[in-house]
Motif scaffolding. Structure first.
Motif, PDB file in Angstrom:
ATOM      1  N   TYR A  33      -0.345 -27.131  40.108  1.00 15.70           N
ATOM      2  CA  TYR A  33       0.372 -28.403  40.137  1.00 15.70           C
ATOM      3  C   TYR A  33      -0.509 -29.552  40.634  1.00 15.70           C
ATOM      4  O   TYR A  33      -0.322 -30.701  40.220  1.00 15.70           O
ATOM      5  N   ALA A  34      -1.445 -29.277  41.516  1.00  9.11           N
ATOM      6  CA  ALA A  34      -2.277 -30.340  42.089  1.00  9.11           C
ATOM      7  C   ALA A  34      -3.222 -30.943  41.053  1.00  9.11           C
ATOM      8  O   ALA A  34      -3.447 -32.160  41.047  1.00  9.11           O
ATOM      9  N   VAL A  35      -3.778 -30.120  40.186  1.00  9.65           N
ATOM     10  CA  VAL A  35      -4.781 -30.604  39.232  1.00  9.65           C
ATOM     11  C   VAL A  35      -4.222 -31.684  38.304  1.00  9.65           C
ATOM     12  O   VAL A  35      -4.825 -32.752  38.160  1.00  9.65           O
ATOM     13  N   TRP A  37      -1.536 -33.563  38.763  1.00 10.96           N
ATOM     14  CA  TRP A  37      -0.894 -34.656  39.491  1.00 10.96           C
ATOM     15  C   TRP A  37      -1.886 -35.581  40.184  1.00 10.96           C
ATOM     16  O   TRP A  37      -1.624 -36.782  40.331  1.00 10.96           O
ATOM     17  N   ASP A  38      -3.014 -35.077  40.590  1.00 16.27           N
ATOM     18  CA  ASP A  38      -4.008 -35.887  41.309  1.00 16.27           C
ATOM     19  C   ASP A  38      -5.087 -36.345  40.330  1.00 16.27           C
ATOM     20  O   ASP A  38      -5.820 -35.529  39.766  1.00 16.27           O
ATOM     21  N   ARG A  39      -5.219 -37.657  40.150  1.00 18.16           N
ATOM     22  CA  ARG A  39      -6.195 -38.186  39.190  1.00 18.16           C
ATOM     23  C   ARG A  39      -7.630 -37.856  39.590  1.00 18.16           C
ATOM     24  O   ARG A  39      -8.512 -37.758  38.743  1.00 18.16           O
ATOM     25  N   HIS A  40      -7.874 -37.716  40.887  1.00 14.19           N
ATOM     26  CA  HIS A  40      -9.226 -37.393  41.340  1.00 14.19           C
ATOM     27  C   HIS A  40      -9.659 -35.991  40.904  1.00 14.19           C
ATOM     28  O   HIS A  40     -10.855 -35.674  40.939  1.00 14.19           O
ATOM     29  N   LEU A  41      -8.700 -35.168  40.520  1.00 21.39           N
ATOM     30  CA  LEU A  41      -9.008 -33.797  40.107  1.00 21.39           C
ATOM     31  C   LEU A  41      -9.093 -33.647  38.593  1.00 21.39           C
ATOM     32  O   LEU A  41      -9.217 -32.529  38.088  1.00 21.39           O
ATOM     33  N   HIS A  42      -9.029 -34.779  37.887  1.00 18.91           N
ATOM     34  CA  HIS A  42      -9.106 -34.722  36.421  1.00 18.91           C
ATOM     35  C   HIS A  42     -10.562 -34.641  35.970  1.00 18.91           C
ATOM     36  O   HIS A  42     -11.060 -35.498  35.232  1.00 18.91           O
ATOM     37  N   TYR A  46     -12.255 -28.905  38.018  1.00 17.62           N
ATOM     38  CA  TYR A  46     -10.909 -28.640  38.519  1.00 17.62           C
ATOM     39  C   TYR A  46      -9.942 -28.258  37.403  1.00 17.62           C
ATOM     40  O   TYR A  46      -8.980 -27.521  37.629  1.00 17.62           O
TER      41      TYR A  46
END
Length: 272
Positions: A33-35, A37-42, A46
């Protein structure tokens, strides 16, 4: 057969592996779920990690719930169709081998060719690699299950394992089909050795690049980034080598059970 032991030990196993299974699901679900939802992990690293965590959820869910139910049951039975369905989804190990190769390739590009990395690892490429990882696993997993399901089974019907791994059902066949065994063994050897050599080669190049880095901080960052992936590689291929490459007759079935179970529940924590 599962893990033959006293009822008290069965309850202890149930409690222990229930906790580990829940923690495994929670940790990997958080990553999945974090990948997105968080733009820094795009980023490719990741995105591959998110897919790997999803794969781990599927992998442990294939075997652990049935095993937990058997801990509380006196009749540890499974239907023919359910056995081969579990056997098919347990072949998520093929997917895992592909994604370990993909991650090794991505780390090689990021560390050995950092200036060219954005031009090489485009959205089209990493999307294609993700599709290849999943579709390649689907195709490869079908081959052994089709071959083994065509064997004649007329008894005995007792599987000396806690899951429907390919080898135990094959030994229950009424006829000794050497061709199927040869194809299955060759197929496994090519896949395992091929992916393992690819990962070794990728990380050999990464290590050479790291050793030539002038700053200690750069070396430390590179090694830390690759440490979790290398841990999973060691767990994955170490378990495979003991289970399937080492002479089977020299290893008691009970040890093989614990090795398979150990990998199923420990690998997700290495990723985390």
């Amino acid at each position: 057969m599962g893990f033959p032991s006293s009822p008290e030990m069965q309850l202890l196993y149930f409690g222990l592996f229930s906790v580990v299974y829940i923690l495994t699901l929670m940790g990997n679900t958080a990553i999945v779920y974090a990948v997105p939802w968080d733009r820094h992990l795009h980023t490719p690293m990741y995105i591959f990690l998110g897919n790997f965590s999803l794969l781990e959820i599927c992998y442990v869910t294939t075997t652990i719930p049935t095993m937990l139910a058997n801990f509380l049951s006196t009749s540890k039975s499974i239907s023919f169709v359910s056995c081969f369905t579990q056997f098919y989804f347990f072949s998520f190990g093929c997917y895992e081998g592909f994604f370990l190769c993909i991650t090794a390739f991505e780390r090689y590009l990021a560390i050995s060719h950092p200036l060219h990395y954005p031009q090489i690892m485009t959205k089209q490429l990493y999307t294609g690699l993700v599709i290849f990882g999943w579709s390649g696993g689907v195709i490869l997993s079908l081959t052994p299950i089709v071959l083994i399901s065509q064997l004649p089974f007329c008894g005995p019907n007792t599987i000396n394992h806690f899951l429907c791994d390919p080898v135990p059902p094959m030994t229950l066949s009424c006829s000794e089909d050497t061709i199927t065994q040869l194809i299955y063994s060759t197929f496994n050897a090519i896949f395992m050795i091929g992916t393992f050599l690819f990962i070794l080669y990728s990380y050999a190049l990464v290590i050479l690049t790291v050793l030539w880095m002038p700053s200690w901080a750069g070396k430390h960052k590179a090694f830390v980034t690759c440490a979790s992936h290398l841990a999973v590689v060691i767990l994955f291929y170490g378990s495979i080598m003991v289970m399937y490459i080492s002479p089977g007759s020299g290893h008691p079935v009970k040890i093989q059970k614990f090795i398979t179970l150990f990998y199923s529940v420990i690998t997700p924590f290495a990723i985390l």
